[in-house]
Design a protein around this motif. Structure first.
Motif, PDB file in Angstrom:
ATOM      1  N   PHE A  60     -20.527  23.893  -1.757  1.00 23.14           N
ATOM      2  CA  PHE A  60     -20.165  25.103  -2.483  1.00 23.14           C
ATOM      3  C   PHE A  60     -18.749  25.607  -2.177  1.00 23.14           C
ATOM      4  CE2 PHE A  60     -24.783  25.431  -3.008  1.00 23.14           C
ATOM      5  CZ  PHE A  60     -24.860  25.831  -4.335  1.00 23.14           C
ATOM      6  N   VAL A  61     -18.241  25.395  -0.956  1.00 21.86           N
ATOM      7  CA  VAL A  61     -16.985  26.074  -0.577  1.00 21.86           C
ATOM      8  C   VAL A  61     -15.764  25.164  -0.484  1.00 21.86           C
ATOM      9  CG1 VAL A  61     -18.286  27.825   0.699  1.00 21.86           C
ATOM     10  CG2 VAL A  61     -17.335  25.859   1.934  1.00 21.86           C
ATOM     11  N   MET A  62     -15.937  23.857  -0.292  1.00 19.05           N
ATOM     12  CA  MET A  62     -14.773  22.976  -0.136  1.00 19.05           C
ATOM     13  C   MET A  62     -14.138  22.639  -1.483  1.00 19.05           C
ATOM     14  SD  MET A  62     -15.546  20.140   2.841  1.00 19.05           S
ATOM     15  CE  MET A  62     -13.866  19.510   2.915  1.00 19.05           C
ATOM     16  N   ARG A  63     -12.799  22.697  -1.514  1.00 19.69           N
ATOM     17  CA  ARG A  63     -12.017  22.232  -2.664  1.00 19.69           C
ATOM     18  C   ARG A  63     -10.813  21.476  -2.135  1.00 19.69           C
ATOM     19  NH1 ARG A  63     -10.003  27.124  -5.656  1.00 19.69           N
ATOM     20  NH2 ARG A  63      -8.983  25.499  -6.930  1.00 19.69           N
ATOM     21  N   ASP A  64     -10.490  20.352  -2.761  1.00 17.34           N
ATOM     22  CA  ASP A  64      -9.340  19.558  -2.335  1.00 17.34           C
ATOM     23  C   ASP A  64      -8.046  20.199  -2.853  1.00 17.34           C
ATOM     24  OD1 ASP A  64     -10.715  17.640  -0.890  1.00 17.34           O
ATOM     25  OD2 ASP A  64     -11.038  16.350  -2.628  1.00 17.34           O
ATOM     26  N   LEU A  65      -7.453  21.084  -2.052  1.00 16.35           N
ATOM     27  CA  LEU A  65      -6.211  21.765  -2.418  1.00 16.35           C
ATOM     28  C   LEU A  65      -5.008  20.972  -1.917  1.00 16.35           C
ATOM     29  CD1 LEU A  65      -7.186  25.425  -1.436  1.00 16.35           C
ATOM     30  CD2 LEU A  65      -7.266  24.388  -3.714  1.00 16.35           C
ATOM     31  N   GLY A  66      -3.971  20.896  -2.754  1.00 20.67           N
ATOM     32  CA  GLY A  66      -2.745  20.219  -2.338  1.00 20.67           C
ATOM     33  C   GLY A  66      -2.871  18.718  -2.270  1.00 20.67           C
ATOM     34  N   PHE A  67      -3.919  18.179  -2.849  1.00 24.99           N
ATOM     35  CA  PHE A  67      -4.148  16.738  -2.801  1.00 24.99           C
ATOM     36  C   PHE A  67      -4.817  16.289  -4.083  1.00 24.99           C
ATOM     37  CE2 PHE A  67      -7.271  13.338  -2.016  1.00 24.99           C
ATOM     38  CZ  PHE A  67      -6.402  12.311  -1.666  1.00 24.99           C
ATOM     39  N   THR A  68      -4.254  15.283  -4.731  1.00 24.21           N
ATOM     40  CA  THR A  68      -4.837  14.715  -5.939  1.00 24.21           C
ATOM     41  C   THR A  68      -5.287  13.293  -5.633  1.00 24.21           C
ATOM     42  OG1 THR A  68      -3.355  16.011  -7.350  1.00 24.21           O
ATOM     43  CG2 THR A  68      -4.452  14.109  -8.353  1.00 24.21           C
ATOM     44  N   PRO A  69      -6.593  13.027  -5.693  1.00 28.23           N
ATOM     45  CA  PRO A  69      -7.088  11.674  -5.386  1.00 28.23           C
ATOM     46  C   PRO A  69      -6.433  10.625  -6.286  1.00 28.23           C
ATOM     47  CG  PRO A  69      -8.902  13.231  -5.539  1.00 28.23           C
ATOM     48  CD  PRO A  69      -7.685  13.949  -6.031  1.00 28.23           C
ATOM     49  N   ASP A  70      -6.091   9.490  -5.704  1.00 27.75           N
ATOM     50  CA  ASP A  70      -5.501   8.379  -6.447  1.00 27.75           C
ATOM     51  C   ASP A  70      -6.609   7.414  -6.837  1.00 27.75           C
ATOM     52  OD1 ASP A  70      -4.071   6.328  -7.498  1.00 27.75           O
ATOM     53  OD2 ASP A  70      -2.913   5.856  -5.698  1.00 27.75           O
ATOM     54  N   LYS A  71      -6.990   7.452  -8.123  1.00 25.30           N
ATOM     55  CA  LYS A  71      -8.087   6.611  -8.608  1.00 25.30           C
ATOM     56  C   LYS A  71      -7.574   5.464  -9.477  1.00 25.30           C
ATOM     57  CE  LYS A  71     -11.224  10.582  -8.547  1.00 25.30           C
ATOM     58  NZ  LYS A  71     -12.186  11.416  -9.306  1.00 25.30           N
ATOM     59  N   SER A  72      -6.305   5.126  -9.312  1.00 22.89           N
ATOM     60  CA  SER A  72      -5.692   4.102 -10.165  1.00 22.89           C
ATOM     61  C   SER A  72      -6.094   2.685  -9.775  1.00 22.89           C
ATOM     62  CB  SER A  72      -4.165   4.231 -10.113  1.00 22.89           C
ATOM     63  OG  SER A  72      -3.688   4.038  -8.791  1.00 22.89           O
ATOM     64  N   GLU A  73      -6.670   2.512  -8.576  1.00 22.97           N
ATOM     65  CA  GLU A  73      -7.013   1.181  -8.096  1.00 22.97           C
ATOM     66  C   GLU A  73      -8.517   1.044  -7.905  1.00 22.97           C
ATOM     67  OE1 GLU A  73      -3.371  -0.267  -5.330  1.00 22.97           O
ATOM     68  OE2 GLU A  73      -4.519   1.407  -4.529  1.00 22.97           O
ATOM     69  N   GLY A  74      -9.001  -0.169  -7.979  1.00 20.28           N
ATOM     70  CA  GLY A  74     -10.395  -0.438  -7.659  1.00 20.28           C
ATOM     71  C   GLY A  74     -10.614  -0.421  -6.158  1.00 20.28           C
ATOM     72  N   PRO A  75     -11.883  -0.505  -5.709  1.00 23.40           N
ATOM     73  CA  PRO A  75     -12.179  -0.413  -4.273  1.00 23.40           C
ATOM     74  C   PRO A  75     -11.452  -1.451  -3.421  1.00 23.40           C
ATOM     75  CG  PRO A  75     -14.186  -0.203  -5.573  1.00 23.40           C
ATOM     76  CD  PRO A  75     -13.103  -0.589  -6.530  1.00 23.40           C
ATOM     77  N   LEU A  76     -11.432  -2.716  -3.851  1.00 25.65           N
ATOM     78  CA  LEU A  76     -10.784  -3.752  -3.048  1.00 25.65           C
ATOM     79  C   LEU A  76      -9.275  -3.555  -2.995  1.00 25.65           C
ATOM     80  CD1 LEU A  76     -12.802  -6.953  -4.080  1.00 25.65           C
ATOM     81  CD2 LEU A  76     -12.972  -5.614  -1.967  1.00 25.65           C
ATOM     82  N   ALA A  77      -8.687  -3.248  -4.153  1.00 25.87           N
ATOM     83  CA  ALA A  77      -7.242  -3.013  -4.187  1.00 25.87           C
ATOM     84  C   ALA A  77      -6.888  -1.784  -3.369  1.00 25.87           C
ATOM     85  CB  ALA A  77      -6.772  -2.850  -5.627  1.00 25.87           C
ATOM     86  N   ALA A  78      -7.744  -0.746  -3.450  1.00 23.81           N
ATOM     87  CA  ALA A  78      -7.495   0.474  -2.682  1.00 23.81           C
ATOM     88  C   ALA A  78      -7.584   0.198  -1.187  1.00 23.81           C
ATOM     89  CB  ALA A  78      -8.495   1.556  -3.080  1.00 23.81           C
ATOM     90  N   THR A  79      -8.526  -0.653  -0.784  1.00 22.47           N
ATOM     91  CA  THR A  79      -8.641  -1.003   0.632  1.00 22.47           C
ATOM     92  C   THR A  79      -7.388  -1.717   1.123  1.00 22.47           C
ATOM     93  OG1 THR A  79     -11.052  -1.195   0.460  1.00 22.47           O
ATOM     94  CG2 THR A  79      -9.994  -2.291   2.324  1.00 22.47           C
ATOM     95  N   ARG A  80      -6.869  -2.630   0.296  1.00 24.55           N
ATOM     96  CA  ARG A  80      -5.622  -3.311   0.666  1.00 24.55           C
ATOM     97  C   ARG A  80      -4.470  -2.314   0.786  1.00 24.55           C
ATOM     98  NH1 ARG A  80      -7.585  -7.304  -2.970  1.00 24.55           N
ATOM     99  NH2 ARG A  80      -6.308  -6.425  -4.655  1.00 24.55           N
ATOM    100  N   THR A  81      -4.446  -1.345  -0.136  1.00 30.66           N
ATOM    101  CA  THR A  81      -3.394  -0.327  -0.086  1.00 30.66           C
ATOM    102  C   THR A  81      -3.508   0.515   1.173  1.00 30.66           C
ATOM    103  OG1 THR A  81      -3.298  -0.219  -2.496  1.00 30.66           O
ATOM    104  CG2 THR A  81      -2.416   1.666  -1.291  1.00 30.66           C
ATOM    105  N   VAL A  82      -4.749   0.883   1.523  1.00 28.98           N
ATOM    106  CA  VAL A  82      -4.963   1.675   2.738  1.00 28.98           C
ATOM    107  C   VAL A  82      -4.486   0.916   3.968  1.00 28.98           C
ATOM    108  CG1 VAL A  82      -6.766   2.564   4.268  1.00 28.98           C
ATOM    109  CG2 VAL A  82      -6.831   3.116   1.844  1.00 28.98           C
ATOM    110  N   LEU A  83      -4.847  -0.363   4.051  1.00 28.21           N
ATOM    111  CA  LEU A  83      -4.398  -1.181   5.187  1.00 28.21           C
ATOM    112  C   LEU A  83      -2.879  -1.271   5.228  1.00 28.21           C
ATOM    113  CD1 LEU A  83      -7.031  -4.051   5.071  1.00 28.21           C
ATOM    114  CD2 LEU A  83      -6.667  -2.468   6.968  1.00 28.21           C
TER     115      LEU A  83
END
Length: 433
Positions: free
Chosen positions: A188-211
């Protein structure tokens, strides 16, 4: 501090309060719980090692969730996972299950905590920057540590008392219940302020990006790299010491069934944490460089563990425990502010999770090794060995200091230092005295 910043801070403190209260119900009796289930010292700390192994395995994938789906979603997944796996732990205790099941569920417990690591801290820093907060982050992290300590004190004392009045399994059921309450609250109370999730990549590509980002903004930046390389030694020993102190104090007390005394260890560390959180901003201002505080605390912590291991008097052990806990707590906000000051917003959760991963990796090796040392030579000797291992972290901290990163001397860490594509701050090439 404006009204929006106060609201963000209140939510952060409430999350800290609930999380720590839930966790601390078992902190005072966890090792006793595992031994009561029929595990040896080696198996008990090996189970803890599988927990930290789970954190190592899942840290990067859950970092993808925090940075690509959202910090709120990551937190909610963490509460659900921990509630379920805590209930499974209780069932294993009831059944006196073989070690292999403890290992499996411990890994899943680690999964639950990785959803938290980095995500809540990154949520706080980004949200405060978004609402215009310009104060020093040590004060905010210090308040979090105070709330953390109060919750830890109440939860650990209550957990020990309830275990003695009922049995060692009831605190685990209480923990699962509080986690369910925290899920509803955060939804109810949490909101992601100052941050926009990056959903441009799939899970595997996102994992590579994170690494890649973990290496680019973490390991490739020397000032960050050396702090992170110190983490396996400090965190691995710290986790072992926290849980080994429960049976060690009972041994010094002379009654292995006095669960309230075991809870006292966690309660003392909680009080030390409260004072450490209150004094962290003042301690920080005693020194021009943040790394000075971190290095001195590391030396004091290692010496404190060695003294604890060599001591055989219960009340002196209590004093040494309080001192060790205070030093450990006071340096926490300073280290957090130092790291956050060197990490760009978009990669904050990623790099903080990678830092947590390295700390957990140390625990995977150090905990069972020190647990075996306790089986062979006793808890006191294992704590002395742990103090010696912690000393290994100190040269890495000196190496970070020698990079003269602007965040080392900065007072305001709410906005990180700009980082170039190569992972080096624009002015890092110019040495600073």
């Amino acid at each position: 501090m404006n009204a929006d910043a106060r609201r963000v801070q209140r939510i952060y403190l409430a999350l800290m309060l609930g999380n720590t209260l839930a966790a601390s119900f078992i902190w005072g009796i966890n090792t006793l719980f595992l031994l009561d289930a029929g595990l040896t010292n080696f198996e008990a700390f090996a189970a803890n090692a599988f927990f930290t192994a789970g954190m190592v395995i899942f840290e990067i994938p859950t970092g993808v969730v925090a940075d690509t789906v959202g910090r709120k979603v990551s937190y909610l997944l963490g509460t659900v996972t921990l509630a379920v796996t805590t209930a499974l732990y209780w069932m294993l205790w009831l059944w006196h299950a073989p070690f292999v099941w403890w290992a499996i569920v411990s890994v899943l417990l680690g999964l639950g905590f990785t959803f938290f690591s980095g995500a809540v801290e990154a949520w706080l820093v980004d949200a405060l920057a978004f609402v215009g907060y310009r104060g020093d982050m040590e004060s905010v992290f210090g308040r979090g540590l105070v709330v953390d300590g109060i919750a830890m004190f109440g939860g650990s004392v209550l957990g020990g008392v309830i275990a003695q009045a009922t049995n060692l399994g009831v605190p685990f059921l209480l923990r699962a219940g509080v986690l369910v309450v925290m899920f509803v609250f955060a939804a109810f109370v949490m909101r992601d302020l100052g941050f926009t999730p990056d959903k441009s990549e799939g899970p595997l590509a996102a994992t590579r990006t994170v690494l890649r980002d973990s290496i680019r903004y973490g390991l490739r930046r020397p000032s960050v790299r050396y702090v992170m390389l110190a983490a396996p030694f400090a965190s691995g020993v710290g986790i072992y010491a926290f849980y080994a102190l429960q049976p060690y104090l009972l041994e010094l007390w002379g009654d292995t069934s006095a669960y309230g005394i075991a809870g006292l260890a966690a309660a003392l560390l909680a009080l030390a944490q409260v004072f450490g959180g209150l004094l962290a901003p003042r301690i920080r201002r005693l020194f021009r460089m943040r790394t000075t505080t971190i290095i001195l605390a590391s030396v004091a912590g290692a010496l404190g563990l060695i003294a604890l291991g060599l001591n055989s008097i219960f009340w002196l052990a209590i004093i040494l425990l309080a001192v060790w806990g205070f030093v450990f707590a006071a340096v926490g906000p300073v280290r957090q502010a130092y790291l956050n000051g060197m990490i760009p917003s978009k990669q904050r959760a990623t790099v903080l999770s990678f830092d947590s991963l390295l700390g957990s990796a140390g625990g995977v090796v150090i905990q069972p090794a020190l647990g075996r040392a306790a089986d062979l030579w006793g808890y006191g000797t294992s704590l002395v060995i742990g103090g010696a291992i912690e000393v290994i972290a100190i040269p890495f901290l000196f190496a970070s200091r020698r990079q003269h990163d602007p965040a080392d001397a900065a007072i305001d860490a709410a906005a990180p230092v700009p980082v170039s594509p190569e992972g080096v701050p624009p002015d890092a090439a110019a040495p600073k005295g």
